[in-house]
Design a protein around this motif. Structure first.
Motif, PDB file in Angstrom:
ATOM      1  N   GLY A 419     -21.177   5.704  31.028  1.00  0.00           N
ATOM      2  CA  GLY A 419     -20.979   5.799  29.583  1.00  0.00           C
ATOM      3  C   GLY A 419     -22.147   6.426  28.855  1.00  0.00           C
ATOM      4  N   ASP A 420     -22.960   7.220  29.556  1.00  0.00           N
ATOM      5  CA  ASP A 420     -24.125   7.883  28.969  1.00  0.00           C
ATOM      6  C   ASP A 420     -23.763   9.341  28.672  1.00  0.00           C
ATOM      7  N   SER A 421     -23.722   9.711  27.405  1.00  0.00           N
ATOM      8  CA  SER A 421     -23.284  11.064  27.010  1.00  0.00           C
ATOM      9  C   SER A 421     -24.434  11.991  26.621  1.00  0.00           C
ATOM     10  N   THR A 422     -25.666  11.643  26.995  1.00  0.00           N
ATOM     11  CA  THR A 422     -26.823  12.440  26.599  1.00  0.00           C
ATOM     12  C   THR A 422     -26.716  13.887  27.063  1.00  0.00           C
ATOM     13  N   LEU A 423     -26.255  14.106  28.289  1.00  0.00           N
ATOM     14  CA  LEU A 423     -26.203  15.451  28.858  1.00  0.00           C
ATOM     15  C   LEU A 423     -24.867  16.154  28.614  1.00  0.00           C
ATOM     16  N   PHE A 424     -24.125  15.680  27.629  1.00  0.00           N
ATOM     17  CA  PHE A 424     -22.856  16.290  27.269  1.00  0.00           C
ATOM     18  C   PHE A 424     -22.930  16.775  25.823  1.00  0.00           C
ATOM     19  N   THR A 425     -22.221  17.831  25.530  1.00  0.00           N
ATOM     20  CA  THR A 425     -22.361  18.465  24.219  1.00  0.00           C
ATOM     21  C   THR A 425     -21.478  17.787  23.172  1.00  0.00           C
ATOM     22  N   ARG A 426     -22.102  17.453  22.069  1.00  0.00           N
ATOM     23  CA  ARG A 426     -21.383  16.883  20.937  1.00  0.00           C
ATOM     24  C   ARG A 426     -20.683  18.011  20.184  1.00  0.00           C
ATOM     25  N   TRP A 427     -19.665  17.692  19.410  1.00  0.00           N
ATOM     26  CA  TRP A 427     -18.886  18.733  18.752  1.00  0.00           C
ATOM     27  C   TRP A 427     -19.739  19.617  17.850  1.00  0.00           C
ATOM     28  N   ASP A 428     -20.677  19.055  17.101  1.00  0.00           N
ATOM     29  CA  ASP A 428     -21.456  19.899  16.192  1.00  0.00           C
ATOM     30  C   ASP A 428     -22.345  20.876  16.956  1.00  0.00           C
ATOM     31  N   GLU A 429     -22.727  20.546  18.213  1.00  0.00           N
ATOM     32  CA  GLU A 429     -23.442  21.513  19.055  1.00  0.00           C
ATOM     33  C   GLU A 429     -22.517  22.667  19.442  1.00  0.00           C
ATOM     34  N   VAL A 430     -21.315  22.329  19.891  1.00  0.00           N
ATOM     35  CA  VAL A 430     -20.340  23.349  20.270  1.00  0.00           C
ATOM     36  C   VAL A 430     -20.014  24.233  19.073  1.00  0.00           C
ATOM     37  N   GLU A 431     -19.811  23.611  17.921  1.00  0.00           N
ATOM     38  CA  GLU A 431     -19.463  24.352  16.706  1.00  0.00           C
ATOM     39  C   GLU A 431     -20.578  25.318  16.311  1.00  0.00           C
ATOM     40  N   ALA A 432     -21.829  24.849  16.362  1.00  0.00           N
ATOM     41  CA  ALA A 432     -22.959  25.709  15.989  1.00  0.00           C
ATOM     42  C   ALA A 432     -23.083  26.892  16.943  1.00  0.00           C
ATOM     43  N   ALA A 433     -22.853  26.649  18.231  1.00  0.00           N
ATOM     44  CA  ALA A 433     -22.931  27.736  19.220  1.00  0.00           C
ATOM     45  C   ALA A 433     -21.827  28.759  18.974  1.00  0.00           C
ATOM     46  N   TRP A 434     -20.618  28.289  18.723  1.00  0.00           N
ATOM     47  CA  TRP A 434     -19.509  29.217  18.464  1.00  0.00           C
ATOM     48  C   TRP A 434     -19.705  29.978  17.152  1.00  0.00           C
ATOM     49  N   MET A 435     -20.320  29.339  16.169  1.00  0.00           N
ATOM     50  CA  MET A 435     -20.616  30.041  14.908  1.00  0.00           C
ATOM     51  C   MET A 435     -21.520  31.230  15.163  1.00  0.00           C
ATOM     52  N   LEU A 436     -22.524  31.032  16.002  1.00  0.00           N
ATOM     53  CA  LEU A 436     -23.453  32.106  16.333  1.00  0.00           C
ATOM     54  C   LEU A 436     -22.740  33.211  17.101  1.00  0.00           C
ATOM     55  N   ILE A 437     -21.926  32.842  18.083  1.00  0.00           N
ATOM     56  CA  ILE A 437     -21.199  33.831  18.875  1.00  0.00           C
ATOM     57  C   ILE A 437     -20.191  34.574  18.003  1.00  0.00           C
TER      58      ILE A 437
END
Length: 487
Positions: A419-437
């Motif tokens: 149940g440790d999600s540290t090494l998984f991407t949260r939605w706002d990380e994915v969103e920020a990356a897609w915004m840049l792309i």
């Protein structure tokens, strides 16, 4: 050891990922006693198979992958594996699947704890999630977690639509967007190297660092993935997730606490502050390349403008990194398979007699194929009065025969179970990356500026021009390892 009772279900159970990565990783975790006999696995596939047939297929893959395969060890593991024949696109089959899961839960007393791993096309994520909810598979007394494989969408619009659908079913806290690169041992080591070593932490800024290079080379072409790759390209396939995530770990501020949300919060800040000048003509900031022969690959469109190579120069809008360029490059059919982060420090030595002789200090975090750390410093050449020579301290973690570095999926699957999600991407990380792309894609017309490069080369010569125009050079770990000095 995890003592949690649960059922781990894999949609896409007959795919390459399940056969070659997931079940071998589960087998290793079981052999190393990371979890006990209370975890059970259900592989979902459209082909008719018995449990024994499927278990035999898994055993064959594990025997091929691990020379130290143990028949006794696998026999103890295999009884936990079940196969269920399901066309996951047909919702009428989910009622029977729910009954199967209820019976399995009762037989093994897993307390309703379930993890669903969707190793499918991202277009299937919303419907599978909806059917799981609609037909009662999430109506249990335990937890329900969902794991989603990359790519998470094709662009910002599709990623947002997918996220809205799956979040409505599972909620953000139960969603694990997996990027296997974040499970690699040396990616996890970035924060440790920086924040536990004052010699680095104190100089991790614009005053001491000249530039940062993140390189991920692939020696193979698109192979059987031509259909997928021609729709994605290197920008979506590699930069949007792997390279930007690595950059975020390198450039983030020290979190207030080293917990999941605090680390993710700092990564998001970096991703939102990356600045790229989206201009292709000069090749000073972005280079898109395509290897010669790509158009002849199977399932590739005859006049495709898909890039198989990307090099980018970017900056981060933050006082710590003011004026420090970050160079990213990745591509297929290059002259080697390697991934590394190179921190080049400023060469400020001006005092005589060393000023013109000293080389810049380099810190290299080697991700693959060799894992380790390389640090270059200057010293006086033996039996000389004034000559300076660079020397290196090279730690090879993967060369240690006693310690077996876990594969990325071992660490990530272990974290999902915990149940440790540290090494998984949260939605706002994915969103920020897609915004840049999205910004890059909408601003760059590749038709006129897509350049070609030879197979098994360093990539396009334009990428060499890009870094030289910034008065820097690409560093290659092989060149540094092959350096010879005469004493």
């Amino acid at each position: 050891m995890h003592k949690q009772r649960l059922i781990f279900t894999i949609f896409g159970g007959t795919g390459n990922l399940a056969y070659n990565k997931l079940f071998p990783a589960f087998y290793q975790l079981f052999q190393e006693e990371k979890f006990d006999s209370n975890i059970f696995f259900v592989a979902i596939g459209r082909r008719a198979k018995t449990n024994e047939q499927y278990r035999k297929e898994i055993e064959t893959k594990i025997k091929q992958k691990y020379p130290d395969y143990s028949k006794k060890g696998f026999d103890a593991f295999k009884d936990r594996i079940y196969y269920y024949n399901l066309d996951f696109t047909n919702e009428l089959h989910y009622g029977d699947f729910n009954n199967f899961m209820i019976n399995l839960d009762q037989a093994h007393q897993t307390n309703g704890n379930r993890i669903y791993y969707l190793a499918t096309a991202p277009t299937d994520f919303p419907s599978i999630s909806e059917y799981l909810k609609k037909y009662g598979l999430l109506d249990t007394n335990g937890f329900n977690r969902a794991v989603f494989e990359k790519p998470f969408g094709y662009d910002l619009k599709s990623a947002t639509e997918i996220n809205n659908s799956i979040s409505a079913v599972f909620g953000e806290d139960n969603i694990y967007r997996i990027d296997h690169y974040l499970g690699k041992e040396m990616i996890q080591n970035i924060l440790t190297i920086r924040f536990t070593n004052q010699i680095f932490n104190a100089v991790w800024n614009k005053d001491a660092i000249d530039n940062v290079q993140i390189t991920v080379k692939e020696s193979n072409g698109v192979e059987e993935r031509g259909g997928y790759y021609d729709q994605a390209g290197a920008l979506r396939d590699m930069v949007q997730n792997h390279l930007l995530q690595i950059l975020a770990f390198v450039a983030m501020e020290e979190p207030s606490k080293f917990d999941t949300d605090s680390i993710r919060n700092e990564k998001v800040k970096v991703l939102k502050n990356i600045k790229i000048t989206p201009e292709l003509k000069s090749h000073e900031n972005i280079v898109f390349g395509q290897y010669k022969g790509y158009l002849e690959e199977e399932k590739v469109k005859p006049h495709s403008k898909t890039e198989t190579y990307v090099a980018i120069k970017c900056e981060i809008d933050h006082p710590r990194w003011e004026g420090v360029p970050f160079f990213l490059r990745t591509g297929k059919y290059l002259n080697g398979r390697e991934a590394e982060i190179i921190i080049e420090f400023k060469n400020k030595t001006q005092c005589e007699p060393f000023g013109l002789l000293a080389q810049p200090n380099l810190l290299i975090i080697k991700i693959q194929p060799e894992e380790g750390i390389y640090f270059r410093i200057n010293t006086k050449k033996p039996r000389s009065e004034k000559e300076v020579m660079p020397v290196s301290m090279d730690y090879c973690q993967s060369c240690n025969f006693i310690y077996r570095s876990p594969e990325a999926y071992e660490r990530l699957l272990n974290d999902i179970i915990a149940g440790d999600s540290t090494l998984f991407t949260r939605w706002d990380e994915v969103e920020a990356a897609w915004m840049l792309i999205k910004h890059l894609i909408s601003s760059c017309t590749k038709d006129d500026y897509l350049v070609s490069y030879e197979k098994n080369s360093e990539g396009p010569i334009e990428a060499e021009f890009m870094i030289k125009s910034a008065n820097r050079k690409w560093w290659n770990i092989e060149d540094l390892n092959n350096s010879k000095f005469d004493f």
